[in-house]
Motif scaffolding. Structure first.
Motif, PDB file in Angstrom:
ATOM      1  N   ALA A  15      40.337  37.367  48.029  1.00 55.48           N
ATOM      2  CA  ALA A  15      40.727  36.113  47.393  1.00 55.48           C
ATOM      3  C   ALA A  15      42.198  35.854  47.686  1.00 55.48           C
ATOM      4  O   ALA A  15      42.985  36.802  47.769  1.00 55.48           O
ATOM      5  CB  ALA A  15      40.494  36.172  45.894  1.00 55.48           C
ATOM      6  N   ASP A  16      42.546  34.612  47.831  1.00 55.18           N
ATOM      7  CA  ASP A  16      43.944  34.216  48.069  1.00 55.18           C
ATOM      8  C   ASP A  16      44.572  34.994  49.228  1.00 55.18           C
ATOM      9  O   ASP A  16      45.747  35.324  49.195  1.00 55.18           O
ATOM     10  CB  ASP A  16      44.787  34.398  46.803  1.00 55.18           C
ATOM     11  CG  ASP A  16      44.309  33.527  45.662  1.00 55.18           C
ATOM     12  OD1 ASP A  16      43.682  32.492  45.941  1.00 55.18           O
ATOM     13  OD2 ASP A  16      44.575  33.886  44.501  1.00 55.18           O
ATOM     14  N   PHE A  48      40.861  35.986  37.935  1.00 57.13           N
ATOM     15  CA  PHE A  48      40.017  35.156  38.791  1.00 57.13           C
ATOM     16  C   PHE A  48      38.768  34.744  38.027  1.00 57.13           C
ATOM     17  O   PHE A  48      38.320  35.453  37.121  1.00 57.13           O
ATOM     18  CB  PHE A  48      39.582  35.930  40.045  1.00 57.13           C
ATOM     19  CG  PHE A  48      40.717  36.319  40.946  1.00 57.13           C
ATOM     20  CD1 PHE A  48      41.196  35.440  41.899  1.00 57.13           C
ATOM     21  CD2 PHE A  48      41.302  37.567  40.844  1.00 57.13           C
ATOM     22  CE1 PHE A  48      42.231  35.802  42.740  1.00 57.13           C
ATOM     23  CE2 PHE A  48      42.337  37.944  41.675  1.00 57.13           C
ATOM     24  CZ  PHE A  48      42.801  37.049  42.627  1.00 57.13           C
ATOM     25  N   SER A  49      38.183  33.643  38.458  1.00 58.14           N
ATOM     26  CA  SER A  49      36.907  33.236  37.873  1.00 58.14           C
ATOM     27  C   SER A  49      35.793  34.107  38.446  1.00 58.14           C
ATOM     28  O   SER A  49      35.930  34.688  39.527  1.00 58.14           O
ATOM     29  CB  SER A  49      36.619  31.764  38.179  1.00 58.14           C
ATOM     30  OG  SER A  49      36.312  31.603  39.547  1.00 58.14           O
ATOM     31  N   ASP A  52      34.721  32.940  41.960  1.00 61.34           N
ATOM     32  CA  ASP A  52      35.615  33.336  43.055  1.00 61.34           C
ATOM     33  C   ASP A  52      35.386  34.785  43.455  1.00 61.34           C
ATOM     34  O   ASP A  52      35.401  35.135  44.630  1.00 61.34           O
ATOM     35  CB  ASP A  52      37.074  33.138  42.650  1.00 61.34           C
ATOM     36  CG  ASP A  52      37.468  31.679  42.565  1.00 61.34           C
ATOM     37  OD1 ASP A  52      36.749  30.821  43.132  1.00 61.34           O
ATOM     38  OD2 ASP A  52      38.504  31.385  41.926  1.00 61.34           O
ATOM     39  N   VAL A  53      35.172  35.641  42.474  1.00 61.19           N
ATOM     40  CA  VAL A  53      34.961  37.065  42.758  1.00 61.19           C
ATOM     41  C   VAL A  53      33.634  37.275  43.473  1.00 61.19           C
ATOM     42  O   VAL A  53      33.571  37.983  44.482  1.00 61.19           O
ATOM     43  CB  VAL A  53      35.027  37.894  41.460  1.00 61.19           C
ATOM     44  CG1 VAL A  53      34.624  39.338  41.715  1.00 61.19           C
ATOM     45  CG2 VAL A  53      36.422  37.826  40.867  1.00 61.19           C
ATOM     46  N   ARG A  55      31.923  35.178  45.300  1.00 61.63           N
ATOM     47  CA  ARG A  55      31.989  34.637  46.671  1.00 61.63           C
ATOM     48  C   ARG A  55      32.798  35.540  47.596  1.00 61.63           C
ATOM     49  O   ARG A  55      32.561  35.571  48.799  1.00 61.63           O
ATOM     50  CB  ARG A  55      32.585  33.236  46.661  1.00 61.63           C
ATOM     51  CG  ARG A  55      31.607  32.158  46.254  1.00 61.63           C
ATOM     52  CD  ARG A  55      32.180  30.767  46.462  1.00 61.63           C
ATOM     53  NE  ARG A  55      33.290  30.487  45.558  1.00 61.63           N
ATOM     54  CZ  ARG A  55      33.157  30.054  44.300  1.00 61.63           C
ATOM     55  NH1 ARG A  55      31.961  29.872  43.806  1.00 61.63           N
ATOM     56  NH2 ARG A  55      34.222  29.820  43.558  1.00 61.63           N
ATOM     57  N   GLY A  56      33.765  36.286  47.051  1.00 64.04           N
ATOM     58  CA  GLY A  56      34.624  37.116  47.883  1.00 64.04           C
ATOM     59  C   GLY A  56      34.244  38.583  47.940  1.00 64.04           C
ATOM     60  O   GLY A  56      34.955  39.387  48.544  1.00 64.04           O
TER      61      GLY A  56
END
Length: 74
Positions: A15-16, A48-49, A52-53, A55-56
């Motif tokens: 992420a990021d 993080f949501s 997001d976690v 998906r990553g």
């Protein structure tokens, strides 16, 4: 609809532009928030949501290779 996301603790995700380790889950929030850090040994430094976690997440995939059997191929 309550879901248990504790299975994510200890997993790695991207992420990021960085690699993070899931270290905790903030259950008081709605929706829940993942607490993560750059190292599994450091205290959580990012939030993080769940989406997001997920998906990553880094997926470990096992691939089995079989020898082809040309006699049984049609």
């Amino acid at each position: 609809m309550g879901r248990d996301y504790r299975f994510l603790i200890g997993r790695q995700f991207l992420a990021d532009g960085g690699l993070y380790f899931v270290q905790g889950l903030s259950t008081g929030d709605s929706p829940p928030v993942i607490e993560a850090g750059l190292s599994p040994d450091d205290p959580p430094s990012h939030r993080f949501s769940i989406g997001d976690v997920i998906r990553g997440l880094l997926v470990e995939e096992e691939i089995e290779l079989f020898n082809p059997n040309y006699l049984s191929a049609r």
